[in-house]
Design an enzyme around this catalytic site. Structure first.
Site, PDB file in Angstrom:
ATOM      1  N   ASP A  23     -81.141 -39.535 -13.804  1.00 51.67           N
ATOM      2  CA  ASP A  23     -81.468 -38.603 -12.721  1.00 51.67           C
ATOM      3  C   ASP A  23     -82.648 -39.103 -11.881  1.00 51.67           C
ATOM      4  O   ASP A  23     -83.533 -39.796 -12.392  1.00 51.67           O
ATOM      5  CB  ASP A  23     -81.803 -37.234 -13.343  1.00 51.67           C
ATOM      6  CG  ASP A  23     -81.728 -36.115 -12.322  1.00 51.67           C
ATOM      7  OD1 ASP A  23     -81.219 -36.347 -11.204  1.00 51.67           O
ATOM      8  OD2 ASP A  23     -82.190 -35.015 -12.648  1.00 51.67           O
ATOM      9  N   GLY A  26     -81.774 -39.803  -5.955  1.00 56.12           N
ATOM     10  CA  GLY A  26     -81.904 -39.210  -4.620  1.00 56.12           C
ATOM     11  C   GLY A  26     -83.369 -39.041  -4.247  1.00 56.12           C
ATOM     12  O   GLY A  26     -83.801 -39.422  -3.143  1.00 56.12           O
ATOM     13  N   GLU A  70     -68.966 -32.257 -11.660  1.00 56.74           N
ATOM     14  CA  GLU A  70     -69.589 -31.442 -10.604  1.00 56.74           C
ATOM     15  C   GLU A  70     -70.016 -32.293  -9.403  1.00 56.74           C
ATOM     16  O   GLU A  70     -70.282 -31.763  -8.320  1.00 56.74           O
ATOM     17  CB  GLU A  70     -70.834 -30.709 -11.155  1.00 56.74           C
ATOM     18  CG  GLU A  70     -70.520 -29.572 -12.125  1.00 56.74           C
ATOM     19  CD  GLU A  70     -70.048 -30.056 -13.503  1.00 56.74           C
ATOM     20  OE1 GLU A  70     -70.534 -31.112 -13.966  1.00 56.74           O
ATOM     21  OE2 GLU A  70     -69.172 -29.399 -14.097  1.00 56.74           O
ATOM     22  N   ASN A  71     -70.096 -33.612  -9.586  1.00 57.40           N
ATOM     23  CA  ASN A  71     -70.578 -34.474  -8.486  1.00 57.40           C
ATOM     24  C   ASN A  71     -69.601 -34.561  -7.308  1.00 57.40           C
ATOM     25  O   ASN A  71     -69.970 -35.018  -6.227  1.00 57.40           O
ATOM     26  CB  ASN A  71     -70.912 -35.883  -8.986  1.00 57.40           C
ATOM     27  CG  ASN A  71     -72.194 -35.953  -9.797  1.00 57.40           C
ATOM     28  OD1 ASN A  71     -72.349 -36.799 -10.667  1.00 57.40           O
ATOM     29  ND2 ASN A  71     -73.146 -35.059  -9.522  1.00 57.40           N
ATOM     30  N   ARG A  74     -70.710 -33.332  -3.815  1.00 62.65           N
ATOM     31  CA  ARG A  74     -71.593 -34.101  -2.922  1.00 62.65           C
ATOM     32  C   ARG A  74     -70.824 -34.586  -1.689  1.00 62.65           C
ATOM     33  O   ARG A  74     -69.592 -34.515  -1.648  1.00 62.65           O
ATOM     34  CB  ARG A  74     -72.196 -35.278  -3.681  1.00 62.65           C
ATOM     35  CG  ARG A  74     -73.052 -34.768  -4.820  1.00 62.65           C
ATOM     36  CD  ARG A  74     -73.930 -35.814  -5.412  1.00 62.65           C
ATOM     37  NE  ARG A  74     -74.740 -35.198  -6.457  1.00 62.65           N
ATOM     38  CZ  ARG A  74     -75.854 -35.704  -6.933  1.00 62.65           C
ATOM     39  NH1 ARG A  74     -76.315 -36.845  -6.482  1.00 62.65           N
ATOM     40  NH2 ARG A  74     -76.524 -35.080  -7.880  1.00 62.65           N
TER      41      ARG A  74
HETATM   42  C1  FPP Z   1     -78.391 -38.526 -10.401  1.00 64.45           C
HETATM   43  O1  FPP Z   1     -79.417 -38.654  -9.445  1.00 64.45           O
HETATM   44  C2  FPP Z   1     -77.511 -39.679 -10.332  1.00 64.45           C
HETATM   45  C3  FPP Z   1     -76.175 -39.641 -10.079  1.00 64.45           C
HETATM   46  C4  FPP Z   1     -75.443 -38.373  -9.848  1.00 64.45           C
HETATM   47  C5  FPP Z   1     -75.377 -40.854  -9.978  1.00 64.45           C
HETATM   48  C6  FPP Z   1     -75.780 -41.972 -10.896  1.00 64.45           C
HETATM   49  C7  FPP Z   1     -75.091 -43.163 -10.435  1.00 64.45           C
HETATM   50  C8  FPP Z   1     -75.588 -44.415 -10.480  1.00 64.45           C
HETATM   51  C9  FPP Z   1     -76.871 -44.798 -11.106  1.00 64.45           C
HETATM   52  C10 FPP Z   1     -74.799 -45.503  -9.884  1.00 64.45           C
HETATM   53  C11 FPP Z   1     -73.517 -45.634 -10.637  1.00 64.45           C
HETATM   54  C12 FPP Z   1     -73.153 -46.997 -10.764  1.00 64.45           C
HETATM   55  C13 FPP Z   1     -73.004 -47.651 -11.913  1.00 64.45           C
HETATM   56  C14 FPP Z   1     -72.693 -49.068 -11.843  1.00 64.45           C
HETATM   57  C15 FPP Z   1     -73.136 -47.002 -13.235  1.00 64.45           C
HETATM   58  P1  FPP Z   1     -79.470 -37.620  -8.241  1.00 64.45           P
HETATM   59  O2  FPP Z   1     -78.686 -38.185  -7.112  1.00 64.45           O
HETATM   60  O3  FPP Z   1     -79.013 -36.259  -8.689  1.00 64.45           O
HETATM   61  O4  FPP Z   1     -81.009 -37.624  -7.915  1.00 64.45           O
HETATM   62  P2  FPP Z   1     -81.892 -36.399  -7.380  1.00 64.45           P
HETATM   63  O5  FPP Z   1     -81.869 -35.343  -8.456  1.00 64.45           O
HETATM   64  O6  FPP Z   1     -83.238 -37.010  -7.205  1.00 64.45           O
HETATM   65  O7  FPP Z   1     -81.263 -35.951  -6.086  1.00 64.45           O
END
Ligand code: FPP
Length: 238
Positions: A23, A26, A70-71, A74
């Site tokens: 996490d 973003g 849930e993603n 987005r």
């Molecule tokens: C959560 O951070 C992250 C995700 C929903 C996606 C994770 C995906 C990757 C790290 C890339 C995937 C690729 C590979 C090769 C595994 P967030 O976007 O919810 O962050 P925030 O809470 O700060 O908005």
């Protein structure tokens, strides 16, 4: 000797299977005035550093939450960005993961993914199935509740009239993996967010403040030191 005396003690009490909720991508990007997908891109670099570090410390299994059920809420741009990152990096032909002794497995319903992404994942799973240095379990289009539901549906199809805990465990996406010993959620948020609910029944939980793209060997070492201090009792008395 590979490790100094001070660092050695945590190596005596390591988890076998680590789960990570990656996490903060973003927020990492927003703090720098960059698009969210740049945060995800840095997240892949962090994943690579963490896999290397875990391998070095002798850990065998890592499950990461790369895309939850849930993603899909987005934006299309962000979803496409994450899918591209998975496709480009997880085929293990990319310079980062190439030549690493890693078996790729996935948890989740990848039939809902675009054909190219699904095929790429399936090809890598097939190509790496005999590797045994490390297992990377990518939770994609995954939800802990749906995992339990699909396990129960499998059991119904098998004609079961009543089921045991073992039956559920043997029908989860993670049926070939040991239970999670340690779940880390980056970025300081203290939630499980429908990650591997059944698998983490007796996991130790840890919520470091570091955003996922800033994770590196030092940070993962701090997490493992924390794990090594936990006294696991599994409901018993020590
Ligand atoms: C959560 O951070 C992250 C995700 C929903 C996606 C994770 C995906 C990757 C790290 C890339 C995937 C690729 C590979 C090769 C595994 P967030 O976007 O919810 O962050 P925030 O809470 O700060 O908005």
């Amino acid at each position: 000797m590979l490790f100094s005396k001070k660092r050695k003690s945590f190596l005596d009490n390591l988890p076998i299977h680590v789960g990570i909720i990656m996490d903060g991508n973003g927020r990492w990007a927003t703090q720098r005035g960059l698009p969210r997908n740049v945060g995800h891109k840095e997240g892949v670099n962090a994943l690579y550093r963490v896999v290397k570090a875990l391998k070095k410390f002798g850990i065998k299994y890592l499950s990461v939450f790369a895309f939850s059920t849930e993603n899909w809420k987005r934006s299309k741009e962000e979803i496409d960005g994450i899918f591209n990152l998975v496709k480009e990096n997880i085929n293990f032909d990319s310079p980062k993961f190439k030549d690493e002794d890693i078996k790729l497995v996935t948890s989740g319903d990848i039939t809902k993914f675009p054909d190219e992404l699904r095929t790429s994942l399936e090809e890598t799973i097939e190509r790496t199935k005999d590797k045994n240095g490390f297992v990377l379990n990518l939770a994609v289009n995954y939800g802990g509740r749906m995992d339990i539901v699909q396990a129960v549906n499998n059991l119904i199809k098998q004609g079961k009239k009543s089921i045991t805990e073992e039956d559920i465990i043997n029908n989860l996406y993670t049926k070939d993996l040991p239970p999670l010993d340690f779940v880390i959620r980056a970025s300081g948020e203290q939630r499980i967010s429908n990650f591997m609910l059944y698998q983490m029944a007796y996991s130790e939980l840890y919520f470091p403040k570091t955003l996922w793209p800033d994770f590196n060997e030092k940070e993962i070492e701090k997490c493992l030191i924390e794990f090594s201090k936990r006294k696991r009792r599994y409901g018993g008395i020590k």
